[in-house]
Design an enzyme around this catalytic site. Structure first.
Site, PDB file in Angstrom:
ATOM      1  N   ASN A 392      30.172  30.880  -0.970  1.00 13.62           N
ATOM      2  CA  ASN A 392      29.320  30.707   0.206  1.00 13.62           C
ATOM      3  C   ASN A 392      29.689  31.668   1.321  1.00 13.62           C
ATOM      4  O   ASN A 392      29.091  32.733   1.432  1.00 13.62           O
ATOM      5  CB  ASN A 392      29.396  29.257   0.691  1.00 13.62           C
ATOM      6  CG  ASN A 392      28.159  28.842   1.473  1.00 13.62           C
ATOM      7  OD1 ASN A 392      27.549  29.647   2.160  1.00 13.62           O
ATOM      8  ND2 ASN A 392      27.778  27.588   1.365  1.00 13.62           N
ATOM      9  N   ASP A 393      30.664  31.319   2.127  1.00 10.18           N
ATOM     10  CA  ASP A 393      31.000  32.135   3.300  1.00 10.18           C
ATOM     11  C   ASP A 393      31.346  33.576   2.941  1.00 10.18           C
ATOM     12  O   ASP A 393      31.041  34.501   3.699  1.00 10.18           O
ATOM     13  CB  ASP A 393      32.174  31.509   4.063  1.00 10.18           C
ATOM     14  CG  ASP A 393      31.854  30.116   4.578  1.00 10.18           C
ATOM     15  OD1 ASP A 393      30.687  29.899   4.967  1.00 10.18           O
ATOM     16  OD2 ASP A 393      32.744  29.259   4.590  1.00 10.18           O
ATOM     17  N   VAL A 394      31.986  33.784   1.788  1.00 11.04           N
ATOM     18  CA  VAL A 394      32.450  35.119   1.417  1.00 11.04           C
ATOM     19  C   VAL A 394      31.302  36.031   0.998  1.00 11.04           C
ATOM     20  O   VAL A 394      31.518  37.214   0.721  1.00 11.04           O
ATOM     21  CB  VAL A 394      33.501  35.049   0.292  1.00 11.04           C
ATOM     22  CG1 VAL A 394      34.736  34.295   0.766  1.00 11.04           C
ATOM     23  CG2 VAL A 394      32.935  34.407  -0.972  1.00 11.04           C
ATOM     24  N   PHE A 432      32.870  26.307   4.032  1.00 13.62           N
ATOM     25  CA  PHE A 432      33.963  25.833   4.872  1.00 13.62           C
ATOM     26  C   PHE A 432      33.756  26.186   6.335  1.00 13.62           C
ATOM     27  O   PHE A 432      34.205  25.478   7.228  1.00 13.62           O
ATOM     28  CB  PHE A 432      35.292  26.431   4.394  1.00 13.62           C
ATOM     29  CG  PHE A 432      35.742  25.903   3.065  1.00 13.62           C
ATOM     30  CD1 PHE A 432      35.370  24.646   2.635  1.00 13.62           C
ATOM     31  CD2 PHE A 432      36.541  26.671   2.236  1.00 13.62           C
ATOM     32  CE1 PHE A 432      35.779  24.160   1.411  1.00 13.62           C
ATOM     33  CE2 PHE A 432      36.962  26.195   1.002  1.00 13.62           C
ATOM     34  CZ  PHE A 432      36.580  24.938   0.596  1.00 13.62           C
ATOM     35  N   ALA A 433      33.085  27.298   6.605  1.00 14.87           N
ATOM     36  CA  ALA A 433      32.898  27.725   7.993  1.00 14.87           C
ATOM     37  C   ALA A 433      31.865  26.874   8.717  1.00 14.87           C
ATOM     38  O   ALA A 433      31.719  26.964   9.934  1.00 14.87           O
ATOM     39  CB  ALA A 433      32.489  29.199   8.048  1.00 14.87           C
TER      40      ALA A 433
END
Length: 466
Positions: A392-394, A432-433
Site C-alpha cells: 500500500n504505502d510503498v 499503515f500511514a
C-alpha cells in the site's frame, strides 16, 4: 577440570565465539546462507555461555539451570510455532526481553555492591547507562509488540503538545537519579525511580509512533538493547557481552539509518512520533468520489499471459494471506510461457526489515529475481503488468506528487510507471500511514478484490487453462 577454568581456555572460547558471531552475521546477507549463518551464530553464543559458566566463582548452579530451562521451554516452542506474519512481533518481544534482562542485572549489581560503593567509577556509569537504556528498550519493545499484535491501536497515541516536554522530563529524572547514584548516594529508591522513569519513557516514546514507522522502531530498539548489553558487559568485565552487544548495537544502528533513509525520514522525527496515524485522504478528495476499476482473475491471467514482463510487488497483505507459495507457482507458470518475472522489494514493505525477502525465500523464489527498489524502479517503464499484492504505502504516488501528504518525500516503488497495474487487495482500506492510495484510482490500475492467496490461486487455475 581445572584446565577448563583456566583463563587461557576461557579466552580461546570467547575468541572462537566472536569469530562465529561475525561469520554467522555475514551469512545473513543472503537467503541461501541465512539458515547456516543463524546456526553458526547460535553455536557461537553457546560457546560464549559455556565460557562464562566456566569463569571461576560462578555459582548457584541450580538457579542457573532453572533459568536456562525456563528459557528453553518458553523460547523454543515460541520460535517454532510463530507464523511468518507474526515474526515482527516475536522479534520485538524477544529483543525487549534482552533489554529487560540487562536492566535487572544492573539493579542486582547495584544491590550486591551496596550502590557501587567499592566499584570504580566507570563500572557505576556503565551499569547505570545499561539500566536506563535497557529499561527503555524493554518497555518500548513491549509497546511495539502490542501495536504489531493489534493489542494496542497502531495509530499514534499522544499527549499532544506536552508529549515531548513529558518525555524530556522523564529522561532528566532518570539521568538525575543516575548522577546521584554515581556520586555516591547509595539509595535503592533512587535506583527504582531511575528504572521506573526509564520504563515510562520507553512507553511514552513508542506510543506516539504510527504503524508505518514500526520497522524502523524495531530496528532502533534492537540497537538500544545491544548498546545496553555492551555497557553491562563493561561493568561486569564480561568480554562476551561487550563484543556481542557492540555487534548488535552497530548492526542495528546501521540498519536503522538505512531504513530511515528508505522512508526519507530522520530518526529524531520518528522518535518524535506522529507519522503513520493521520486519516487524511491523499489529494484532498474522499474515496467515495473517486471511482476504481475492478477486474477478475480470468482477465488478470489473460493480461499477464500476453505480457513480456511482469513485476510482482509484495506487501504485508501477501504475508497475512500466506500467499507466497501461490505467487511462486504463478510465476513458474508465467516463466513457462516465456514471460519475464521479477519481484520488487521495498526496504520497509511489511512490518520488519527484510520481511518480504524472508517470505519469498521460504517459497524458494530465486534470489536473483528479487530486485531492490533502486534497481527495479528504472524497469517499471518497460514493465507490461505490475502485480501489487497487499502493498500500500510503498506504492503510493502521493509520496512524489502531494506535498501535503504525510509520506511526501518517501521513496516508493514507481509501479504507476508500468503500462498497467493490477492490485490484489481485500478492500479499499488504507495502509499503515492511514491515508488513501492514489494508485488505486489511476486510469491504468485495476483492482482484484479478495483474499490474496485465493485470488492468486484463481489466477493460477486460469493460467493453466490458457
Amino acid at each position: 577440570m581445572n584446565w577448563l577454568q583456566n583463563e587461557s581456555t576461557i579466552g580461546v572460547l570467547y575468541i572462537l565465539a566472536f569469530a562465529m558471531f561475525i561469520y554467522g552475521l555475514m551469512g545473513l546477507t543472503g537467503p541461501r546462507t541465512a539458515v547456516r549463518g543463524n546456526w553458526i551464530a547460535a553455536a557461537g553464543m553457546g560457546l560464549a555461555v559455556l565460557a562464562t559458566l566456566l569463569t571461576p566463582g560462578m555459582g548457584n548452579w541450580p538457579l542457573i539451570a532453572l533459568g536456562v530451562g525456563i528459557g528453553v521451554l518458553v523460547g523454543v516452542p515460541a520460535a517454532r510455532k510463530v507464523k511468518m506474519t507474526a515474526m515482527p512481533q516475536m522479534v520485538a518481544l524477544f529483543n525487549g526481553v534482552g533489554g529487560g534482562a540487562v536492566a535487572l542485572i544492573a539493579w542486582v549489581e547495584f544491590r550486591t555492591t551496596e550502590g557501587y560503593a567499592e566499584e570504580p567509577r566507570y563500572v557505576a556509569l556503565a551499569s547505570l547507562f545499561a539500566a536506563i537504556v535497557g529499561s527503555i528498550s524493554f518497555w518500548g519493545s513491549n509497546v511495539a509488540f502490542g501495536k504489531l499484535q493489534e493489542l494496542i491501536s497502531g495509530r499514534p497515541i499522544t499527549l499532544g503538545r506536552i508529549q515531548q516536554p513529558v518525555n524530556l522530563l522523564l529522561l532528566l529524572i532518570a539521568i538525575a537519579c543516575a548522577a546521584a547514584v554515581a556520586a555516591g548516594v547509595h539509595s535503592e529508591p533512587l535506583m527504582i525511580v531511575l528504572l521506573l522513569a526509564a520504563a515510562v519513557l520507553g512507553v511514552m516514546v513508542v506510543l506516539p509512533i504510527g504503524g508505518a514507522d514500526m520497522p524502523v522502531v524495531i530496528s532502533l530498539l534492537n540497537a538500544l538493547t545491544g548498546l545496553s548489553a555492551a555497557a553491562m558487559g563493561l561493568a561486569l568485565d564480561n568480554t562476551a557481552l561487550i563484543v556481542a552487544g557492540m555487534i548488535v548495537g552497530a548492526s542495528g544502528s546501521i540498519l536503522t539509518n538505512l531504513m530511515a533513509k528508505a522512508m526519507n525520514r530522520s530518526i529524531p522525527a520518528i522518535v518524535a512520533g506522529g507519522f503513520g496515524g493521520t486519516t487524511a485522504v491523499a489529494s484532498g478528495r474522499s474515496a467515495e468520489d473517486r471511482p476504481v476499476r475492478s477486474t477478475s482473475a480470468a482477465d488478470t491471467a489473460i493480461q499477464m499471459a500476453y505480457a513480456a514482463k511482469v513485476v510482482v510487488v509484495p506487501g504485508y497483505g501477501m504475508a497475512v494471506a500466506q500467499a507466497q507459495h501461490a505467487v511462486r507457482e504463478m510465476a513458474e507458470l508465467l516463466e513457462g510461457k516465456g514471460i519475464g518475472v521479477a519481484y520488487a522489494i521495498h526496504p520497509v514493505a511489511g512490518r520488519m526489515p527484510g520481511h518480504m525477502n524472508v517470505l519469498l525465500a521460504e517459497a524458494d523464489v530465486p534470489y536473483a529475481q528479487l530486485k531492490e527498489m533502486d534497481e527495479i524502479n528504472s524497469e517499471f517503464a518497460q514493465t507490461d503488468v505490475a502485480l501489487v499484492i497487499g502493498a500500500n504505502d510503498v506504492t503510493n504516488p502521493a509520496a512524489e506528487t502531494d506535498p501535503g501528504s504525510p509520506i511526501y518525500g518517501m521513496p516508493i516503488l514507481k509501479v504507476n510507471h508500468s503500462r498497467s497495474v493490477i492490485v490484489l487487495k481485500r478492500g479499499m482500506s488504507s495502509g499503515f500511514a492511514g491515508i488513501d492510495n492514489d494508485l488505486f484510482y489511476d486510469a491504468k490500475t485495476s483492482m482484484l478484490f479478495g483474499d490474496a492467496k485465493s485470488s492468486v490461486g484463481d489466477i493460477v487455475e486460469e493460467l493453466k487453462n490458457l
